[in-house]
Design a protein around this motif. Sequence first.
Motif, short mmCIF file in Angstrom:
data_model
loop_
_atom_site.label_atom_id
_atom_site.label_comp_id
_atom_site.label_asym_id
_atom_site.label_seq_id
_atom_site.Cartn_x
_atom_site.Cartn_y
_atom_site.Cartn_z
N LYS A 24 0.82 -1.30 -0.11
CA LYS A 24 0.01 -0.21 0.03
C LYS A 24 1.04 1.19 0.04
O LYS A 24 0.65 2.13 -1.04
CB LYS A 24 -0.89 0.00 1.04
CG LYS A 24 -1.62 1.23 1.29
CD LYS A 24 -2.95 1.23 2.53
CE LYS A 24 -3.72 2.33 2.47
NZ LYS A 24 -4.62 2.30 3.85
N LEU A 25 1.84 1.47 0.86
CA LEU A 25 2.67 2.47 0.92
C LEU A 25 3.60 2.79 -0.37
O LEU A 25 3.60 3.74 -0.59
CB LEU A 25 3.59 2.30 2.30
CG LEU A 25 4.52 3.70 2.37
CD1 LEU A 25 3.51 4.97 2.92
CD2 LEU A 25 5.21 3.57 3.71
N LEU A 30 5.11 5.88 -2.23
CA LEU A 30 6.45 6.20 -2.43
C LEU A 30 6.97 6.00 -3.83
O LEU A 30 7.86 6.80 -4.19
CB LEU A 30 7.17 5.11 -1.52
CG LEU A 30 7.14 5.25 0.03
CD1 LEU A 30 7.72 4.13 0.80
CD2 LEU A 30 7.61 6.72 0.33
N ARG A 31 6.52 5.17 -4.54
CA ARG A 31 6.90 4.66 -5.98
C ARG A 31 6.56 6.05 -6.87
O ARG A 31 7.39 6.21 -7.71
CB ARG A 31 5.99 3.51 -6.49
CG ARG A 31 6.37 3.35 -7.66
CD ARG A 31 5.42 2.00 -8.36
NE ARG A 31 4.27 2.50 -8.59
CZ ARG A 31 3.52 2.05 -9.67
NH1 ARG A 31 3.92 0.86 -10.23
NH2 ARG A 31 2.13 2.44 -9.72
N LYS A 32 5.95 6.78 -6.43
CA LYS A 32 5.56 8.18 -7.33
C LYS A 32 6.16 9.45 -6.69
O LYS A 32 6.07 10.70 -7.21
CB LYS A 32 4.17 8.40 -7.51
CG LYS A 32 3.53 7.06 -8.36
CD LYS A 32 1.96 7.39 -8.58
CE LYS A 32 1.41 5.93 -9.14
NZ LYS A 32 -0.02 5.70 -8.66
N SER A 93 3.66 1.78 12.31
CA SER A 93 2.95 0.38 12.53
C SER A 93 1.93 0.22 11.43
O SER A 93 1.83 1.04 10.71
CB SER A 93 2.06 0.51 14.21
OG SER A 93 1.10 1.40 13.71
N ASN A 94 1.69 -1.07 11.15
CA ASN A 94 0.70 -1.61 10.14
C ASN A 94 -0.55 -0.86 10.52
O ASN A 94 -1.13 -0.26 9.28
CB ASN A 94 0.76 -2.96 10.21
CG ASN A 94 1.80 -3.68 9.60
OD1 ASN A 94 2.52 -2.98 8.87
ND2 ASN A 94 2.01 -5.01 9.80
N ARG A 95 -0.98 -0.65 11.62
CA ARG A 95 -2.17 0.12 12.09
C ARG A 95 -2.05 1.47 11.52
O ARG A 95 -3.27 1.95 11.22
CB ARG A 95 -2.39 -0.22 13.47
CG ARG A 95 -3.75 0.37 13.84
CD ARG A 95 -3.73 0.51 15.59
NE ARG A 95 -5.05 0.91 15.91
CZ ARG A 95 -5.73 0.28 16.89
NH1 ARG A 95 -5.32 -1.00 17.08
NH2 ARG A 95 -7.08 0.71 17.03
N GLU A 96 -1.21 2.34 11.80
CA GLU A 96 -1.05 3.41 11.18
C GLU A 96 -1.17 3.47 9.55
O GLU A 96 -1.62 4.52 9.07
CB GLU A 96 0.16 4.24 11.69
CG GLU A 96 0.46 4.38 13.11
CD GLU A 96 1.76 5.08 13.45
OE1 GLU A 96 1.94 6.29 14.06
OE2 GLU A 96 2.66 4.40 13.24
N VAL A 97 -0.36 2.69 9.03
CA VAL A 97 -0.62 2.52 7.61
C VAL A 97 -1.97 2.64 7.10
O VAL A 97 -2.55 3.03 6.25
CB VAL A 97 0.31 1.62 6.86
CG1 VAL A 97 -0.12 1.55 5.30
CG2 VAL A 97 1.64 1.98 7.16
N ASP A 98 -3.00 1.60 8.01
CA ASP A 98 -4.09 1.36 7.65
C ASP A 98 -5.21 2.50 7.93
O ASP A 98 -5.90 3.06 7.23
CB ASP A 98 -4.59 0.11 8.33
CG ASP A 98 -4.36 -1.18 7.75
OD1 ASP A 98 -3.96 -1.13 6.43
OD2 ASP A 98 -4.25 -2.36 8.56
N ARG A 99 -4.90 3.08 9.14
CA ARG A 99 -5.86 4.10 9.77
C ARG A 99 -5.57 5.71 9.70
O ARG A 99 -6.41 6.30 9.58
CB ARG A 99 -6.20 3.64 11.07
CG ARG A 99 -6.85 2.39 11.24
CD ARG A 99 -7.25 2.08 12.58
NE ARG A 99 -7.90 0.82 12.67
CZ ARG A 99 -8.23 0.34 14.03
NH1 ARG A 99 -8.31 1.00 14.82
NH2 ARG A 99 -8.76 -1.05 13.88
N GLU A 100 -4.17 5.72 9.27
CA GLU A 100 -3.78 7.34 9.25
C GLU A 100 -2.76 7.57 7.98
O GLU A 100 -1.66 8.10 8.10
CB GLU A 100 -3.08 7.33 10.75
CG GLU A 100 -3.76 7.15 11.67
CD GLU A 100 -3.05 7.44 13.14
OE1 GLU A 100 -2.08 8.23 13.19
OE2 GLU A 100 -3.30 6.64 13.91
N PHE A 101 -3.16 6.78 6.93
CA PHE A 101 -2.44 6.90 5.77
C PHE A 101 -1.96 8.15 5.27
O PHE A 101 -0.50 8.64 5.00
CB PHE A 101 -3.12 6.04 4.46
CG PHE A 101 -2.16 5.74 3.27
CD1 PHE A 101 -1.19 4.74 3.39
CD2 PHE A 101 -2.33 6.47 2.22
CE1 PHE A 101 -0.19 4.59 2.51
CE2 PHE A 101 -1.50 6.36 1.02
CZ PHE A 101 -0.65 5.37 1.18
#
Length: 116
Positions: A24-25, A30-32, A93-101
Amino acid sequence: MKNNDLMLARARELRREMTPHERKLWYMFLRKHPVKFYKQKIIERYIVDFYCAPAKLVIELDGSQHYEEAGIESDRMRDERLNELGFKVLRFSNREVDREFDAVCDLIDRTVKERM
């Protein structure tokens, strides 16, 4: 096989088999990014999740194993060594990536700009 060859093979495997949060990240941000990021980059004896050379920035995404005692100590020693080498380490955290992207992406972008 030499240690470097083993690490390179492992880094390639990790690139192919990114976690859903890494995927997701990477694909959504990041890729762009205007400043180049690499995934699963070898730095000394470590393979970091994401790396931005111009900003000397390392991004790590932490799953549940990072919150167990052994993982916490391993991450502390790893971060300490990377800091000694002049790298800034951002951990999410994975949670931050999910909920606070959006907030995660904003912090990464701000940190890159500050370090350039």
